[in-house]
Design a protein around this motif. Sequence first.
Motif, PDB file in Angstrom:
ATOM      1  N   TYR A   1      -1.036   6.147  -8.332  1.00 18.26           N
ATOM      2  CA  TYR A   1       0.123   6.298  -9.033  1.00 18.26           C
ATOM      3  C   TYR A   1       0.524   4.501  -9.042  1.00 18.26           C
ATOM      4  CZ  TYR A   1       0.301  10.956  -8.551  1.00 18.26           C
ATOM      5  OH  TYR A   1       0.060  12.428  -8.824  1.00 18.26           O
ATOM      6  N   LYS A   2       0.270   4.038 -10.059  1.00 20.68           N
ATOM      7  CA  LYS A   2       0.491   2.503 -10.426  1.00 20.68           C
ATOM      8  C   LYS A   2       1.729   2.105 -10.369  1.00 20.68           C
ATOM      9  CE  LYS A   2      -4.030   1.325 -12.139  1.00 20.68           C
ATOM     10  NZ  LYS A   2      -4.776   2.253 -12.287  1.00 20.68           N
ATOM     11  N   ARG A   3       2.894   2.808 -10.933  1.00 23.21           N
ATOM     12  CA  ARG A   3       4.025   2.028 -11.145  1.00 23.21           C
ATOM     13  C   ARG A   3       4.885   2.169  -9.843  1.00 23.21           C
ATOM     14  NH1 ARG A   3       6.102   1.671 -16.193  1.00 23.21           N
ATOM     15  NH2 ARG A   3       4.538   1.788 -17.840  1.00 23.21           N
ATOM     16  N   ILE A   4       5.775   1.098  -9.479  1.00 14.81           N
ATOM     17  CA  ILE A   4       6.689   1.174  -8.360  1.00 14.81           C
ATOM     18  C   ILE A   4       7.653   2.295  -8.405  1.00 14.81           C
ATOM     19  CG2 ILE A   4       8.395  -0.203  -9.280  1.00 14.81           C
ATOM     20  CD1 ILE A   4       7.004  -0.843  -6.065  1.00 14.81           C
ATOM     21  N   GLY A   5       8.149   2.849  -9.452  1.00 16.10           N
ATOM     22  CA  GLY A   5       9.142   3.998  -9.086  1.00 16.10           C
ATOM     23  C   GLY A   5       8.942   5.281  -9.385  1.00 16.10           C
ATOM     24  N   ASP A   6       9.646   6.173  -8.930  1.00 17.74           N
ATOM     25  CA  ASP A   6       9.412   7.510  -9.141  1.00 17.74           C
ATOM     26  C   ASP A   6       9.448   7.802 -10.616  1.00 17.74           C
ATOM     27  OD1 ASP A   6       9.381   7.798  -6.472  1.00 17.74           O
ATOM     28  OD2 ASP A   6      11.512   9.184  -6.387  1.00 17.74           O
TER      29      ASP A   6
ATOM     30  N   THR B   1       8.014   5.017 -13.271  1.00 17.59           N
ATOM     31  CA  THR B   1       9.081   3.944 -13.962  1.00 17.59           C
ATOM     32  C   THR B   1       8.658   2.581 -13.044  1.00 17.59           C
ATOM     33  OG1 THR B   1      10.611   4.582 -12.391  1.00 17.59           O
ATOM     34  CG2 THR B   1      10.743   5.518 -14.396  1.00 17.59           C
ATOM     35  N   GLY B   2       9.159   1.321 -14.011  1.00 19.90           N
ATOM     36  CA  GLY B   2       9.221   0.175 -13.225  1.00 19.90           C
ATOM     37  C   GLY B   2       7.769  -0.390 -13.607  1.00 19.90           C
ATOM     38  N   PRO B   3       7.746  -1.641 -12.851  1.00 23.58           N
ATOM     39  CA  PRO B   3       6.362  -2.534 -12.998  1.00 23.58           C
ATOM     40  C   PRO B   3       5.097  -2.109 -12.210  1.00 23.58           C
ATOM     41  CG  PRO B   3       8.062  -3.600 -11.581  1.00 23.58           C
ATOM     42  CD  PRO B   3       8.553  -2.550 -12.109  1.00 23.58           C
ATOM     43  N   ASN B   4       4.045  -2.443 -12.756  1.00 21.70           N
ATOM     44  CA  ASN B   4       2.781  -1.861 -12.338  1.00 21.70           C
ATOM     45  C   ASN B   4       2.727  -2.489 -10.938  1.00 21.70           C
ATOM     46  OD1 ASN B   4       1.193  -0.220 -13.555  1.00 21.70           O
ATOM     47  ND2 ASN B   4       0.484  -1.384 -14.966  1.00 21.70           N
ATOM     48  N   THR B   5       2.069  -1.912 -10.005  1.00 25.22           N
ATOM     49  CA  THR B   5       1.629  -2.488  -8.526  1.00 25.22           C
ATOM     50  C   THR B   5       0.174  -2.209  -8.563  1.00 25.22           C
ATOM     51  OG1 THR B   5       1.752  -0.281  -7.507  1.00 25.22           O
ATOM     52  CG2 THR B   5       3.880  -1.490  -7.816  1.00 25.22           C
ATOM     53  N   GLY B   6      -0.237  -2.590  -7.043  1.00 26.11           N
ATOM     54  CA  GLY B   6      -1.777  -2.184  -6.931  1.00 26.11           C
ATOM     55  C   GLY B   6      -1.980  -0.902  -6.858  1.00 26.11           C
ATOM     56  N   GLY B   7      -0.818   0.073  -6.625  1.00 25.18           N
ATOM     57  CA  GLY B   7      -0.936   1.420  -6.524  1.00 25.18           C
ATOM     58  C   GLY B   7      -0.152   1.855  -5.260  1.00 25.18           C
TER      59      GLY B   7
ATOM     60  N   ASP C   1      -7.822   1.046  -4.209  1.00 23.34           N
ATOM     61  CA  ASP C   1      -6.981   0.844  -3.112  1.00 23.34           C
ATOM     62  C   ASP C   1      -5.615   1.378  -3.632  1.00 23.34           C
ATOM     63  OD1 ASP C   1      -5.229   0.184  -1.152  1.00 23.34           O
ATOM     64  OD2 ASP C   1      -6.079  -1.461  -0.432  1.00 23.34           O
ATOM     65  N   PRO C   2      -5.131   2.343  -3.227  1.00 20.79           N
ATOM     66  CA  PRO C   2      -4.800   3.420  -2.400  1.00 20.79           C
ATOM     67  C   PRO C   2      -6.176   4.605  -2.302  1.00 20.79           C
ATOM     68  CG  PRO C   2      -3.064   4.016  -3.612  1.00 20.79           C
ATOM     69  CD  PRO C   2      -3.898   2.819  -4.287  1.00 20.79           C
ATOM     70  N   GLU C   3      -6.596   4.679  -3.511  1.00 17.43           N
ATOM     71  CA  GLU C   3      -7.706   5.756  -3.723  1.00 17.43           C
ATOM     72  C   GLU C   3      -8.624   6.002  -2.464  1.00 17.43           C
ATOM     73  OE1 GLU C   3      -6.983   3.277  -6.143  1.00 17.43           O
ATOM     74  OE2 GLU C   3      -7.371   4.343  -8.204  1.00 17.43           O
ATOM     75  N   THR C   4      -9.252   4.868  -2.081  1.00 16.27           N
ATOM     76  CA  THR C   4     -10.232   4.927  -0.973  1.00 16.27           C
ATOM     77  C   THR C   4      -9.530   5.924   0.314  1.00 16.27           C
ATOM     78  OG1 THR C   4     -11.019   2.874  -1.670  1.00 16.27           O
ATOM     79  CG2 THR C   4     -11.630   3.521   0.613  1.00 16.27           C
ATOM     80  N   GLN C   5      -8.299   5.615   0.553  1.00 16.49           N
ATOM     81  CA  GLN C   5      -7.793   6.220   1.792  1.00 16.49           C
ATOM     82  C   GLN C   5      -7.873   7.799   1.688  1.00 16.49           C
ATOM     83  OE1 GLN C   5      -6.811   3.254   0.193  1.00 16.49           O
ATOM     84  NE2 GLN C   5      -5.210   2.328   1.175  1.00 16.49           N
ATOM     85  N   SER C   6      -7.537   8.387   0.232  1.00 23.04           N
ATOM     86  CA  SER C   6      -7.540   9.677   0.232  1.00 23.04           C
ATOM     87  C   SER C   6      -9.162   9.899  -0.038  1.00 23.04           C
ATOM     88  CB  SER C   6      -6.931  10.270  -0.944  1.00 23.04           C
ATOM     89  OG  SER C   6      -5.597   9.836  -1.014  1.00 23.04           O
ATOM     90  N   VAL C   7     -10.043   9.178  -0.618  1.00 28.91           N
ATOM     91  CA  VAL C   7     -11.594   9.657  -0.860  1.00 28.91           C
ATOM     92  C   VAL C   7     -12.098   9.611   0.592  1.00 28.91           C
ATOM     93  CG1 VAL C   7     -13.612   8.853  -1.782  1.00 28.91           C
ATOM     94  CG2 VAL C   7     -11.520   8.563  -2.989  1.00 28.91           C
ATOM     95  N   MET C   8     -12.129   8.643   1.446  1.00 31.14           N
ATOM     96  CA  MET C   8     -12.459   8.737   2.652  1.00 31.14           C
ATOM     97  C   MET C   8     -12.288   9.936   3.582  1.00 31.14           C
ATOM     98  SD  MET C   8     -14.807   6.472   2.812  1.00 31.14           S
ATOM     99  CE  MET C   8     -15.059   5.740   1.211  1.00 31.14           C
ATOM    100  N   ALA C   9     -10.857  10.215   3.417  1.00 31.58           N
ATOM    101  CA  ALA C   9     -10.231  11.489   4.126  1.00 31.58           C
ATOM    102  C   ALA C   9     -10.945  12.662   3.932  1.00 31.58           C
ATOM    103  CB  ALA C   9      -8.893  11.595   4.053  1.00 31.58           C
TER     104      ALA C   9
ATOM    105  N   VAL D   1      -7.190  19.036   0.213  1.00 26.95           N
ATOM    106  CA  VAL D   1      -6.557  17.980  -0.419  1.00 26.95           C
ATOM    107  C   VAL D   1      -6.049  17.034   0.335  1.00 26.95           C
ATOM    108  CG1 VAL D   1      -4.491  17.603  -2.090  1.00 26.95           C
ATOM    109  CG2 VAL D   1      -5.558  19.803  -2.152  1.00 26.95           C
ATOM    110  N   ALA D   2      -6.324  15.674   0.041  1.00 25.29           N
ATOM    111  CA  ALA D   2      -6.026  14.459   0.797  1.00 25.29           C
ATOM    112  C   ALA D   2      -4.599  13.677  -0.194  1.00 25.29           C
ATOM    113  CB  ALA D   2      -6.886  13.543   0.992  1.00 25.29           C
ATOM    114  N   MET D   3      -3.649  13.543   0.364  1.00 27.09           N
ATOM    115  CA  MET D   3      -2.482  12.827  -0.395  1.00 27.09           C
ATOM    116  C   MET D   3      -2.193  11.532   0.427  1.00 27.09           C
ATOM    117  SD  MET D   3       1.073  13.920  -1.591  1.00 27.09           S
ATOM    118  CE  MET D   3       0.438  15.371  -2.540  1.00 27.09           C
ATOM    119  N   THR D   4      -2.337  10.285   0.003  1.00 25.33           N
ATOM    120  CA  THR D   4      -1.736   8.838   0.255  1.00 25.33           C
ATOM    121  C   THR D   4      -0.552   8.648  -0.106  1.00 25.33           C
ATOM    122  OG1 THR D   4      -3.941   8.488   0.917  1.00 25.33           O
ATOM    123  CG2 THR D   4      -2.596   6.728   0.992  1.00 25.33           C
ATOM    124  N   ILE D   5       0.357   8.160   0.727  1.00 19.36           N
ATOM    125  CA  ILE D   5       1.723   7.796   0.188  1.00 19.36           C
ATOM    126  C   ILE D   5       1.824   6.408   0.902  1.00 19.36           C
ATOM    127  CG2 ILE D   5       4.271   7.849   0.256  1.00 19.36           C
ATOM    128  CD1 ILE D   5       2.707  10.372  -0.295  1.00 19.36           C
ATOM    129  N   VAL D   6       1.922   5.169  -0.082  1.00 22.98           N
ATOM    130  CA  VAL D   6       2.077   3.891   0.530  1.00 22.98           C
ATOM    131  C   VAL D   6       3.444   3.450   0.678  1.00 22.98           C
ATOM    132  CG1 VAL D   6       1.701   1.522  -0.567  1.00 22.98           C
ATOM    133  CG2 VAL D   6      -0.025   3.078  -1.123  1.00 22.98           C
TER     134      VAL D   6
END
Length: 429
Positions: free
Chosen positions: A219-224, A227-233, A296-304, A333-338
């Motif tokens: 989930y690349k965008r900052i907002g729900d 929406t909003g600018p791109n982030t690292g994820g 990143d942050p895919e690795t967190q869910s993938v490693m899990a 299912v693994a879900m990561t919230i940054v």
Amino acid sequence: MNVLLVGNGGREHALAWKIKQSTHCSELFVAPGNAGTALVAKNVAIGIDEFEKLGGFCIENKIELVVVGPEVPLVKGIRDYFEQDPNLKNILMVGPGKAGAQLEGSKDFSKQFMIRNQVPTAKAKTFYTGQSAEASAYLATCQPPLVLKADGLAAGKGVIITSDLAEAQATIHEMLEEKKFGDASSKVLVEEFLDGIELSVFVLTDGEDYVILPEAKDYKRIGDGDTGPNTGGMGSVSPVVFATPSFMQKVEERIIKPTIAGLKKENIPFKGFIFIGLMNVKGDPFVIEYNTRMGDPETQSVMARIQSDFLELLIAAAKGNLKGMKIEIDPQVAMTIVMASGGYPDHYEKGKPIQGLKDRHETLVFHAGTKIAGEQIVTDGGRVLGITGRGKTLVEAHTKAYDIVAKISWEGAYYRSDIGQDLQGNPKI
Ligand code: AMP
Ligand code: GLY
């Protein structure tokens, strides 16, 4: 075996957590690491591109395997540096040399590579410094939305998508002629817009054989609501409902096999990760970009979700022994919230004490921008933590992750509240 992991993000905490579980792991070091990697490994105060110091550390500490987390040291040639030093050349490494890292380091190179090797991707045209008038004229002939991509590494900011022709023309001028992204935008690609839903696919390869790791959605965008600018994820989910066996079969046949065959044919040795950012366009996969590292942050869910001994797979990839290796994957299912600093991805403050951090058994707390300051763990970056919940369903993973998110706080903490929601009832799936 003694292992050195290079990097300091959430991806590296997740990799360190997984590597440390291996029976093959003796000492694990992370350079430079964060407050989370310090819980599972020994942090070493060396920067990710200080190759001479990293090499010296490896010799002193009898490191047998180096795992490179981020793209910058790969593109700068960490493998080439180790290979040309007689004292370092026998150290195993996960991560390609400079030539292979071009798949990520130059979008023009990767586009031409895909064209040469018949890998499905968006059509694109490359413009160089001095050609902004031609680029403007070309943009006027394109169907919006218009996609502009800086050729080189731009810390996730080098892609601009707009339906406003005048804005696209002004931006390409700034990129090419005013060095908006420095040398990274001395070449710019104007790319066809792909309308679909994104997926991150991860492959560990030794250049001949490969294993496919669990896929994830970022989930690349900052907002729900994206929406909003791109982030690292800002979050990730694995598995992804539309990555059905038949879709993944298309990804393997049309993308993974020709990519690895192309590297071989072009004499580019590649021992490391290939992260394929792709778009599912009405059931067909198209490559948006290659990265030569994990996400990143895919690795967190993938490693899990990886049940196999991951270090064993890394060693096999680094030695060229992946043939016949299998990977066991947890169907959960693994879900990561940054959780990010308020203001990210623009200006944000650091040094805020974090409350509510404790050892969790089921829900994983991966650190990204954190550091130890005296007795406290404080924020030290834009993306601060990744909270990974696991469950039999998306809803269960969601509940587990957000329950812990609600218990952790610092001044200005921000997170998206809709991670995974689009995977239920999305008309594009
Ligand atoms: P990248 O840095 O290449 O990952 O691009 C950043 C984001 O821009 C991607 O994650 C996509 O959401 C979007 N993007 C890049 N290229 C395209 C394209 N050709 N069509 C549609 N969206 C794109
Ligand atoms: N989350 C996307 C990336 O690591 O590039």
